[in-house]
Design a protein around this motif. Structure first.
Motif, PDB file in Angstrom:
ATOM      1  N   PHE A  44      13.457   0.473  -2.572  1.00 18.90           N
ATOM      2  CA  PHE A  44      12.406  -0.209  -1.713  1.00 18.90           C
ATOM      3  C   PHE A  44      12.243   0.099  -0.138  1.00 18.90           C
ATOM      4  O   PHE A  44      11.326   0.532   0.170  1.00 18.90           O
ATOM      5  CB  PHE A  44      12.376  -1.583  -2.126  1.00 18.90           C
ATOM      6  CG  PHE A  44      11.233  -2.389  -1.398  1.00 18.90           C
ATOM      7  CD1 PHE A  44      10.047  -2.940  -2.202  1.00 18.90           C
ATOM      8  CD2 PHE A  44      11.246  -2.762  -0.125  1.00 18.90           C
ATOM      9  CE1 PHE A  44       8.898  -3.285  -1.745  1.00 18.90           C
ATOM     10  CE2 PHE A  44      10.166  -3.538   0.449  1.00 18.90           C
ATOM     11  CZ  PHE A  44       8.967  -3.743  -0.294  1.00 18.90           C
ATOM     12  N   ASN A  45      13.681   0.134   0.472  1.00 26.66           N
ATOM     13  CA  ASN A  45      13.636   0.304   1.809  1.00 26.66           C
ATOM     14  C   ASN A  45      13.419   1.808   2.130  1.00 26.66           C
ATOM     15  O   ASN A  45      12.982   2.133   3.173  1.00 26.66           O
ATOM     16  CB  ASN A  45      14.788   0.040   2.312  1.00 26.66           C
ATOM     17  CG  ASN A  45      15.200  -1.602   2.318  1.00 26.66           C
ATOM     18  OD1 ASN A  45      14.380  -2.345   2.618  1.00 26.66           O
ATOM     19  ND2 ASN A  45      16.452  -2.194   2.386  1.00 26.66           N
ATOM     20  N   GLN A  46      13.892   2.691   1.133  1.00 29.36           N
ATOM     21  CA  GLN A  46      13.580   4.200   1.560  1.00 29.36           C
ATOM     22  C   GLN A  46      12.052   4.437   1.402  1.00 29.36           C
ATOM     23  O   GLN A  46      11.552   5.119   2.426  1.00 29.36           O
ATOM     24  CB  GLN A  46      14.345   5.084   0.456  1.00 29.36           C
ATOM     25  CG  GLN A  46      14.283   6.502   0.745  1.00 29.36           C
ATOM     26  CD  GLN A  46      15.201   7.292  -0.136  1.00 29.36           C
ATOM     27  OE1 GLN A  46      15.981   6.683  -0.944  1.00 29.36           O
ATOM     28  NE2 GLN A  46      14.939   8.594   0.093  1.00 29.36           N
ATOM     29  N   THR A  47      11.378   3.895   0.341  1.00 28.22           N
ATOM     30  CA  THR A  47       9.948   4.249   0.207  1.00 28.22           C
ATOM     31  C   THR A  47       9.112   3.394   1.259  1.00 28.22           C
ATOM     32  O   THR A  47       8.212   4.197   2.147  1.00 28.22           O
ATOM     33  CB  THR A  47       9.772   3.773  -1.176  1.00 28.22           C
ATOM     34  OG1 THR A  47      10.508   4.143  -2.044  1.00 28.22           O
ATOM     35  CG2 THR A  47       8.059   4.099  -1.316  1.00 28.22           C
ATOM     36  N   VAL A  48       9.448   2.155   1.447  1.00 28.64           N
ATOM     37  CA  VAL A  48       8.419   1.494   2.433  1.00 28.64           C
ATOM     38  C   VAL A  48       8.946   1.827   3.842  1.00 28.64           C
ATOM     39  O   VAL A  48       8.107   2.037   4.799  1.00 28.64           O
ATOM     40  CB  VAL A  48       8.581  -0.084   2.140  1.00 28.64           C
ATOM     41  CG1 VAL A  48       7.759  -0.890   3.438  1.00 28.64           C
ATOM     42  CG2 VAL A  48       8.204  -0.377   0.808  1.00 28.64           C
TER      43      VAL A  48
ATOM     44  N   GLY B 252       0.844  -1.048  -0.044  1.00 23.59           N
ATOM     45  CA  GLY B 252       0.055   0.110   0.197  1.00 23.59           C
ATOM     46  C   GLY B 252       0.795   1.390   0.089  1.00 23.59           C
ATOM     47  O   GLY B 252       0.318   2.343  -0.416  1.00 23.59           O
ATOM     48  N   LYS B 253       1.940   1.210   0.522  1.00 20.78           N
ATOM     49  CA  LYS B 253       2.881   2.375   0.790  1.00 20.78           C
ATOM     50  C   LYS B 253       3.552   2.605  -0.714  1.00 20.78           C
ATOM     51  O   LYS B 253       3.774   3.733  -0.753  1.00 20.78           O
ATOM     52  CB  LYS B 253       3.989   2.284   1.608  1.00 20.78           C
ATOM     53  CG  LYS B 253       3.547   2.023   3.033  1.00 20.78           C
ATOM     54  CD  LYS B 253       4.706   1.885   3.818  1.00 20.78           C
ATOM     55  CE  LYS B 253       4.132   1.989   5.245  1.00 20.78           C
ATOM     56  NZ  LYS B 253       5.255   2.075   6.527  1.00 20.78           N
ATOM     57  N   LEU B 254       3.482   1.878  -1.623  1.00 18.46           N
ATOM     58  CA  LEU B 254       4.089   1.875  -3.055  1.00 18.46           C
ATOM     59  C   LEU B 254       2.903   2.246  -4.075  1.00 18.46           C
ATOM     60  O   LEU B 254       3.213   2.900  -5.130  1.00 18.46           O
ATOM     61  CB  LEU B 254       4.622   0.597  -3.497  1.00 18.46           C
ATOM     62  CG  LEU B 254       5.585  -0.014  -2.591  1.00 18.46           C
ATOM     63  CD1 LEU B 254       6.141  -1.247  -3.184  1.00 18.46           C
ATOM     64  CD2 LEU B 254       6.852   0.932  -2.639  1.00 18.46           C
ATOM     65  N   ASP B 255       1.555   2.181  -3.810  1.00 13.16           N
ATOM     66  CA  ASP B 255       0.445   2.438  -4.624  1.00 13.16           C
ATOM     67  C   ASP B 255       0.535   3.755  -4.881  1.00 13.16           C
ATOM     68  O   ASP B 255       0.314   4.846  -3.953  1.00 13.16           O
ATOM     69  CB  ASP B 255      -0.894   2.008  -3.985  1.00 13.16           C
ATOM     70  CG  ASP B 255      -1.924   1.886  -5.110  1.00 13.16           C
ATOM     71  OD1 ASP B 255      -1.907   1.844  -6.068  1.00 13.16           O
ATOM     72  OD2 ASP B 255      -3.259   1.838  -4.505  1.00 13.16           O
ATOM     73  N   GLY B 256       0.310   4.186  -6.237  1.00 15.05           N
ATOM     74  CA  GLY B 256       0.202   5.538  -6.491  1.00 15.05           C
ATOM     75  C   GLY B 256       1.514   6.170  -6.727  1.00 15.05           C
ATOM     76  O   GLY B 256       1.434   7.614  -7.129  1.00 15.05           O
ATOM     77  N   LEU B 257       2.703   5.752  -6.338  1.00  9.80           N
ATOM     78  CA  LEU B 257       3.946   6.477  -6.582  1.00  9.80           C
ATOM     79  C   LEU B 257       4.463   7.052  -7.767  1.00  9.80           C
ATOM     80  O   LEU B 257       4.129   6.074  -8.681  1.00  9.80           O
ATOM     81  CB  LEU B 257       5.076   5.494  -5.911  1.00  9.80           C
ATOM     82  CG  LEU B 257       6.415   6.185  -5.721  1.00  9.80           C
ATOM     83  CD1 LEU B 257       6.383   7.536  -4.730  1.00  9.80           C
ATOM     84  CD2 LEU B 257       7.340   5.188  -5.382  1.00  9.80           C
ATOM     85  N   ILE B 258       4.592   8.168  -8.107  1.00 11.76           N
ATOM     86  CA  ILE B 258       5.236   8.778  -9.342  1.00 11.76           C
ATOM     87  C   ILE B 258       6.670   8.886  -9.340  1.00 11.76           C
ATOM     88  O   ILE B 258       7.238   9.153  -8.616  1.00 11.76           O
ATOM     89  CB  ILE B 258       4.387  10.139  -9.678  1.00 11.76           C
ATOM     90  CG1 ILE B 258       2.968   9.874  -9.629  1.00 11.76           C
ATOM     91  CG2 ILE B 258       4.527  10.628 -10.941  1.00 11.76           C
ATOM     92  CD1 ILE B 258       1.942  11.188  -9.449  1.00 11.76           C
TER      93      ILE B 258
END
Length: 233
Positions: free
Chosen positions: A120-124, A105-111
């Protein structure tokens, strides 16, 4: 004069500040344009208020909207599904599935703009129990074990395959110490905070977005953007 009521009025009209997102829902590209900040010119406001009271009562607020990180015109360039990939999992593994749902869910919609890189680690972020992650089975040091955030590698593995089919540049990717049950041999992508990361780059000339669909027993990632005509991966 107390102008707090004017600032509150402007804040309500602007709405909640939020980043731009692009998602894929029910077969349609859904664009949510960025809502940026604003600045109210206090020095210009008071003379305008005085003028309004002395004339017809109409007040034109001296408001300047903040610059958008992602302009609306760039968002409009994300038009279609470039690639998609799905993996399946047992719907009854409650803890593991909660981890899948939370992380994906933390990746959904990311532009991602042209040239921008993804971590991945920085985003999640770090997977902790305080953030809602559960203890679930993991592969660790060549054997089956349990750990906080177990199942996260299915998120990174599913996304990795969508990235590959979009022909994006993979910067960093590691395999598990054992074959995974949800992906073919050589197609997995393990992550672990903070040592093992998955990174890729939008090496195209146009913006892209990551869209995720979570269903009981199935996880899907799509790369949204504009297809390269004639290219087949």
């Amino acid at each position: 004069a107390d102008t707090k009521w004017v600032q509150e009025f402007v804040r309500k009209q602007v709405g909640t500040l939020r980043p731009a997102t692009v998602k894929f829902e029910n077969g349609t590209i859904i664009r949510d344009y960025e809502v940026s900040g604003y600045a109210l010119d206090q020095e210009a406001l008071l003379p305008r208020m005085l003028s309004a009271f002395q004339t017809d009562g109409m007040l034109e607020l001296p408001v300047k909207m903040g610059d958008k990180k992602i302009p609306d015109t760039e968002l409009d360039k994300i038009k279609e599904v470039v690639s998609e990939f799905s993996t399946r999992f047992p719907a009854g593994q409650r803890n593991r599935n909660e981890n899948l749902k939370l992380a994906s869910g933390k990746l959904d919609g990311l532009i991602m703009m042209p040239g921008e890189s993804f971590s991945f680690n920085q985003t999640v972020g770090q997977r902790t129990m305080d953030d809602g992650y559960k203890i679930a089975p993991v592969l660790k040091n060549g054997r089956h074990d349990v750990g906080i955030g177990g199942g996260i590698c299915q998120v990174s593995g599913t996304l990795y395959n969508a990235v590959v089919y979009a022909n994006l540049k993979v910067l960093l990717r590691s395999n598990h110490s054992l074959p995974s049950a949800y992906l073919a041999l050589g197609r997995d992508c393990t992550v672990s905070w903070p040592s093992l990361d998955f990174k890729f780059q939008n090496d195209t000339d146009l913006p892209i977005a990551i869209s995720r669909t979570y269903e009981p027993g199935k996880l899907t990632f799509r790369i949204l953007g504009t297809k390269n005509s004639g290219q087949e991966v």
